[in-house]
Design a protein around this motif. Structure first.
Motif, short mmCIF file in Angstrom:
data_model
loop_
_atom_site.label_atom_id
_atom_site.label_comp_id
_atom_site.label_asym_id
_atom_site.label_seq_id
_atom_site.Cartn_x
_atom_site.Cartn_y
_atom_site.Cartn_z
N GLY B 188 9.76 88.22 23.55
CA GLY B 188 10.20 89.03 24.67
C GLY B 188 11.69 88.84 24.93
O GLY B 188 12.19 87.74 24.83
N HIS B 189 12.39 89.93 25.25
CA HIS B 189 13.81 89.82 25.48
C HIS B 189 14.30 90.87 26.46
O HIS B 189 13.67 91.91 26.63
N ALA B 190 15.44 90.60 27.08
CA ALA B 190 16.01 91.53 28.06
C ALA B 190 17.45 91.15 28.31
O ALA B 190 17.81 89.98 28.24
N LEU B 191 18.28 92.14 28.59
CA LEU B 191 19.70 91.89 28.82
C LEU B 191 20.08 92.19 30.27
O LEU B 191 19.60 93.15 30.86
N VAL B 192 20.96 91.37 30.79
CA VAL B 192 21.44 91.56 32.16
C VAL B 192 22.96 91.40 32.17
O VAL B 192 23.48 90.42 31.63
N SER B 193 23.63 92.36 32.79
CA SER B 193 25.08 92.27 32.86
C SER B 193 25.50 91.29 33.95
O SER B 193 24.95 91.28 35.04
#
Lengths: 207, 207
Positions: B188-193
């Motif tokens: 599982g992965h996700a990007l946040v600025s």
DNA sequence: GGGAAAAGTTTCCTATAGGCTAATTTATTG
DNA sequence: CAATAAATTAGCCTATAGGAAACTTTTCCC
């Protein structure tokens, strides 16, 4: 002239320089046995489905003989195996859940006469892609002995500068920052910087 | 909450392990000849690289004999061929020699609530990789319904801004311009600025 | 076009894959 | 432990893959 693979970090698993058979630990026999057993077939049943003798199957599974391609076809046909899958590597060795971070400028350098590669994410084995940043030093197409050419596909994105991508069969293309290109690496290709400074590209190769 | 594949352009998983019925008209010999010729090797040269006799190669290419698996291995080894690829179906649909240029900002937009993807190089079918530039809009991990997760591997490079990559099993990592990450997309992965402005990353997915 | 060199094909021989039968060994199971 | 089934091995035979060299075709110069 005909130089072999003049540039680019090797994508292959490497086999030194000798013309040896060395690599490929692919245990075809073992593989076949697993498949047969997973179908819970006896040698006799497998024999009937494939048309190969019981003893032959045994010998193949025990790596006592090297099956001919026709034998492999019968096997694949009779047991409903997809041939490419049969020869596929033992399933992505990259254990589920791994990741590798590479800080800017911390890649592995790999300089050649015309390019200066910085290999990103070295330590993961058996990756599907090989990413690197490349500083293009070549200023003219003549800096190359011959086309770079190899199996697979490549994607590249211009990070800095301006350059020309030469490819076999086509006219060269001028690329600026932000432009990207996707192409078949079997097609000869080479990069040349058009600006004063070296150009910088992100380069990703997939087999 | 549990959304399925909340984001990301479809990668399209080809007939995974579908039942592969019926015969294989696979012309191994023809295939091999094409490969050898595309490398502009003579039978003699190929012979030296593979350790197989000139005559044997000729017969194989003309389908007069069915090579043993060991012969195939020597072939693959000497000519740098990937065995699964050798047996792969109709030859990478991307006819040898194709390429696609995408000018900066000219990709296909593909906006979602948390990301804004710009798909690069759309028109090539059956690519091994799917490249896109993504503007990361999410400002907190809560903006996501759930992990993004799918088959394959991914590579990403930060082009602008600063962001955090959240991944299952690990602590989130802070990434700045030039940093890159290679990881298993099953995780599982996700990007946040992290910056005021949206962050921009180059993202490449491979099956 | 003619002759030489290179690339490719065919011939012939040896090595080995693959089939058949039966004997031996190694699981399974009651 | 006995009884049975599956797997491996052995012996022997035939079919064919692979190597060495002869032969044929193509390529390329002059």
């Amino acid at each position: 002239m005909s130089v072999e693979q003049p540039d680019m970090p090797e994508l292959k698993i490497e086999s030194g320089s000798g013309l040896q058979t060395s690599v490929e630990p692919l245990q075809l026999g073992k593989r076949l046995r697993e498949i047969r057993q997973s179908l819970s077939l006896t040698l006799e049943e497998a024999s009937q489905k494939t048309g190969l003798a019981r003893s032959t199957l045994s010998k193949i599974e025990n790596e006592q003989i090297s099956p001919t391609f026709t034998a492999v076809q019968k096997l694949a046909n009779g047991l409903q195996i997809d041939i490419p899958q049969l020869f596929a590597k033992p399933r992505s060795t990259m254990a589920s859940g791994r990741r590798v971070l590479t800080k800017a400028g911390a890649g592995t350098p790999h300089p050649t006469s015309t390019y200066e590669h910085e290999l990103l994410s070295t330590d993961l084995a058996r990756k599907k892609m090989v990413p690197f940043k490349t500083r293009v030093r070549a200023r003219s197409f003549n800096d190359f002995g011959d086309w770079v050419r190899h199996e697979g596909e490549e994607f590249l994105l211009v990070l800095e500068g301006e350059l020309a991508l030469y490819t076999e069969f086509y006219e060269p293309v001028v690329m600026s920052v932000g432009d990207s290109m996707y192409y078949d690496a079997n097609m000869g290709h080479a990069l040349v910087s058009l600006s004063e400074k070296d150009a910088l590209v992100l380069w990703i190769a997939a087999r």
